[in-house]
Design an enzyme around this catalytic site. Structure first.
Site, PDB file in Angstrom:
ATOM      1  N   SER A   1       0.831  -1.195   0.000  1.00 40.52           N
ATOM      2  CA  SER A   1       0.000   0.000   0.000  1.00 40.52           C
ATOM      3  C   SER A   1       0.870   1.251   0.000  1.00 40.52           C
ATOM      4  O   SER A   1       1.589   1.485  -0.964  1.00 40.52           O
ATOM      5  CB  SER A   1      -0.970  -0.048   1.186  1.00 40.52           C
ATOM      6  OG  SER A   1      -2.072   0.788   0.977  1.00 40.52           O
TER       7      SER A   1
ATOM      8  N   HIS B   1      -7.810  -5.855   0.357  1.00 36.99           N
ATOM      9  CA  HIS B   1      -6.571  -5.083   0.360  1.00 36.99           C
ATOM     10  C   HIS B   1      -5.577  -5.656   1.363  1.00 36.99           C
ATOM     11  O   HIS B   1      -5.898  -5.863   2.518  1.00 36.99           O
ATOM     12  CB  HIS B   1      -6.900  -3.630   0.708  1.00 36.99           C
ATOM     13  CG  HIS B   1      -5.751  -2.677   0.580  1.00 36.99           C
ATOM     14  ND1 HIS B   1      -5.062  -2.503  -0.595  1.00 36.99           N
ATOM     15  CD2 HIS B   1      -5.188  -1.820   1.468  1.00 36.99           C
ATOM     16  CE1 HIS B   1      -4.134  -1.587  -0.421  1.00 36.99           C
ATOM     17  NE2 HIS B   1      -4.177  -1.151   0.828  1.00 36.99           N
TER      18      HIS B   1
ATOM     19  N   GLU C   1      -9.429  -5.737  -3.511  1.00 42.65           N
ATOM     20  CA  GLU C   1      -8.912  -4.538  -2.872  1.00 42.65           C
ATOM     21  C   GLU C   1      -9.893  -3.914  -1.873  1.00 42.65           C
ATOM     22  O   GLU C   1     -10.207  -4.507  -0.879  1.00 42.65           O
ATOM     23  CB  GLU C   1      -8.468  -3.525  -3.936  1.00 42.65           C
ATOM     24  CG  GLU C   1      -7.216  -3.976  -4.712  1.00 42.65           C
ATOM     25  CD  GLU C   1      -5.958  -4.050  -3.868  1.00 42.65           C
ATOM     26  OE1 GLU C   1      -5.953  -3.575  -2.711  1.00 42.65           O
ATOM     27  OE2 GLU C   1      -4.947  -4.609  -4.352  1.00 42.65           O
TER      28      GLU C   1
END
Length: 590
Positions: A243, A492, A373
């Site tokens: 990320s 995610h 995600e």
């Protein structure tokens, strides 16, 4: 306490150690949940309790002497029972407090006394449950090694944590070493300044910006000076991140400050190359931070001087005041292209331009995203009548906030997205809308930036680029259905569950015949093989878990990628049907 982050998680059970703030339940219910957890003793050193118990068995704690000084660590044990050395909480830079707040890091080059590296240091200031170890003096590094007396120096993996540049840390409860240290690698995890303390930028000498990235550079330089003494190879360093950490990896490839400090890169679910070029300052965020803490906003001098008088807790706890619509925007702070004010600059040009012009120090590169995600972000809107009605009634105002669109976006642009994802219809709380809205959140925040980064790098890097989709759904996820308590999709940074022990939220995956256990073996094998050879494909019998792996590199004309599901499989053109819309709206020359 309603918050989230890029790389942080919707609230599943809010364990005591979790830094994932409640996002899937009404804020009042979330506060009650947090309140129940906060009545606990100081928990700053309770991460990896099993490891601490193991360390007490061995009175002869390991000691490493490096060119910078001596460090006393502890013993830990991997999930397969391998004993290894852990050196935690080592300060790599002076405390960024007082006059050093908002300034570049000052590296620590020598330690006069033996350093006690037996416990995790604090996380950098951010909202967190009462009792969690938070402090502004947080620039620390952790080193985990099979043995500092290794016969041959081992590949080094340098992990940069997630958190949207405003949350999480490199502590062992969020980046535990117990899976990767079954492999012959040295693992390094770090803290870097986050939020306004790390990224405040006024566009002038008062706060040129990018200090969080400069912290990362100083930590990488610390590795170059010292890692050989820990058994690591300074000429075989892989920088990896998820990320915000993933975006950081690419930025180091185009930063003049980072040249020569690493030799491979792994970017999981994040990219700094988005829809429009980076700005040269974030004065608007500096002004907002000042306003939140009752500081004047009339000049950069007034902002910086007043913010220096505020406590680190005030700075960290102010995060939720940056939200405009529910818990949006999810993206707040970002890198900037620094103006030349005579300082050492982390970014001197726009990353996309640097890549196209070949002004980068590219390395073999793995790039990835998960299948779904931020799909769960849809539920926070659809299950909240007020948010749902507001998004419907004020689409042209809300869409740029929630979907990280440039502020100059026209009504035509946001309505094109509404047409593409929802057929132009009003959003309703049903399954098809949830799927479409989840795709929109995921595509704009992660999917399109990662797509753009992969397509640029496979065209302009002289090294191989390997692209993957993490599609595996195991026993746990960063989003689990509130009724069944089971995962429903690959969320995610779910791939981190199989690379690190995440003790703040998940149980350790024990060695067994389970698919989760097999996925740990596959993921750690891919990382260690890539760290060693610069190619994830197996070379002989060294990694039996990869015997079925055939992973072709991505090229401009053959855009193949690997799907990590129950099995490895190769596919092409990852979600490019959806990416076409974004390419038309924000076109560039690759």
């Amino acid at each position: 306490m309603q918050a989230t982050l890029v790389g942080l998680l919707p609230c599943r059970k809010m364990l005591v150690l979790t830094l994932a703030f409640c996002f899937m339940v009404p804020s009042s219910a979330c506060r009650q949940t947090v309140a129940k957890q906060t009545a606990v003793p100081d928990i700053k050193n309770t991460a990896n309790m099993s490891a601490e118990s193991n360390s007490s068995i061995f009175e002869d704690n390991p000691v490493v002497t490096t060119p910078s000084g001596s460090f006393r660590g502890t013993w830990m044990e991997t999930r397969r029972g391998r004993r290894f050395e852990a050196y935690r909480g080592i300060r790599y830079a002076e405390a960024p407090v007082g006059k050093l707040r908002f300034q570049p890091p000052k590296p620590i080059l020598h330690y006069d006394d033996e350093v006690d590296a037996t416990e995790d240091g604090p996380a950098c200031p951010q909202p967190a449950p009462v009792g969690y170890y938070i402090d502004e003096d947080c620039l620390t590094i952790n080193v985990y090694t099979p043995s500092h007396d290794s016969k041959e120096p081992l590949p080094v993996i340098f992990f940069i944590h997630a958190g949207g540049y405003y949350s999480m840390s490199g502590r062992s409860d969020l980046a535990g070493p117990h899976y990767l240290l079954d492999r012959d690698i040295v693992l390094v995890t770090i803290n870097y300044r986050i939020g306004s303390l790390g990224f405040l930028s006024t566009g002038d000498a008062l706060a040129p910006g990018n200090n969080g990235f400069k912290d990362q550079v100083v930590a990488l330089r610390w590795v170059q000076r010292n890692i050989l003494s820990f058994g690591g190879d300074p000429n075989l360093v892989t920088i990896a991140g998820c990320s915000a950490g993933s975006s950081s990896v690419l930025l180091h490839m185009v930063s003049p400050m980072s040249q020569g400090l690493f030799h491979r890169g792994i970017s999981i679910s994040g990219s700094p190359i988005t829809k429009v070029p980076l700005s040269q300052d974030m004065l608007d965020l500096a002004q907002k931070q000042a306003q939140i803490l009752n500081c004047p906003t009339n000049s950069p001098e007034a902002i910086v001087e007043c913010l220096k008088t505020k406590s680190a807790k005030q700075m960290g706890d102010s995060l939720t005041s940056f939200y405009v619509f529910g818990s949006d925007p999810l993206l707040i702070w970002s890198p900037i292209v620094e103006p030349d004010l005579g300082q050492e600059r982390f970014l001197t040009m726009e990353p996309m331009e640097a890549i196209r012009k070949g002004k980068m120090h590219a390395v073999p590169f793995i790039i990835s995203r998960t299948t779904d995600e931020f799909f769960w972000k849809a539920f926070t809107v659809l299950k909240n009548e007020t948010l749902l009605n507001t998004m419907n009634d004020e689409w042209e105002r809300i869409a740029p906030i929630s979907f990280a669109l440039p502020p100059e976006n026209s009504a035509e642009t946001v309505n094109r997205l509404k047409q593409e994802y929802f057929g132009g219809k009003r959003l309703v709380n049903d399954e098809s809308t949830a799927k479409a809205l989840g795709n929109l959140y995921g595509d704009t925040l992660i999917g399109f930036p990662v797509h753009r980064m992969a397509n640029l790098m496979c065209r302009h890097s002289p090294h191989k680029v390997f692209y993957y989709e993490f599609a595996y759904i195991g026993d746990h996820s960063h989003y689990e259905d509130p009724v069944t308590k089971k995962p429903t999709a690959a969320a995610h940074h779910d791939d981190l569950i199989y690379l690190f022990t995440l003790s703040y939220q998940f149980p350790t995956i024990q060695v067994s015949d389970s698919k989760d256990s097999q996925m740990v073996d596959k993921m750690t094998a891919v990382w260690s093989n890539f760290a060693k050879y610069g190619d994830p494909n197996p070379r002989g019998p060294e990694y039996p878990e990869l015997s079925s792996l055939h992973w072709p590199p991505m090229t401009p004309t053959d855009r193949q990628y690997l799907r990590f599901g129950d099995e490895f499989s190769v596919h092409e053109n990852l979600f490019e049907d959806r990416m076409k819309t974004w390419e038309e709206l924000y076109s560039v020359l690759y």
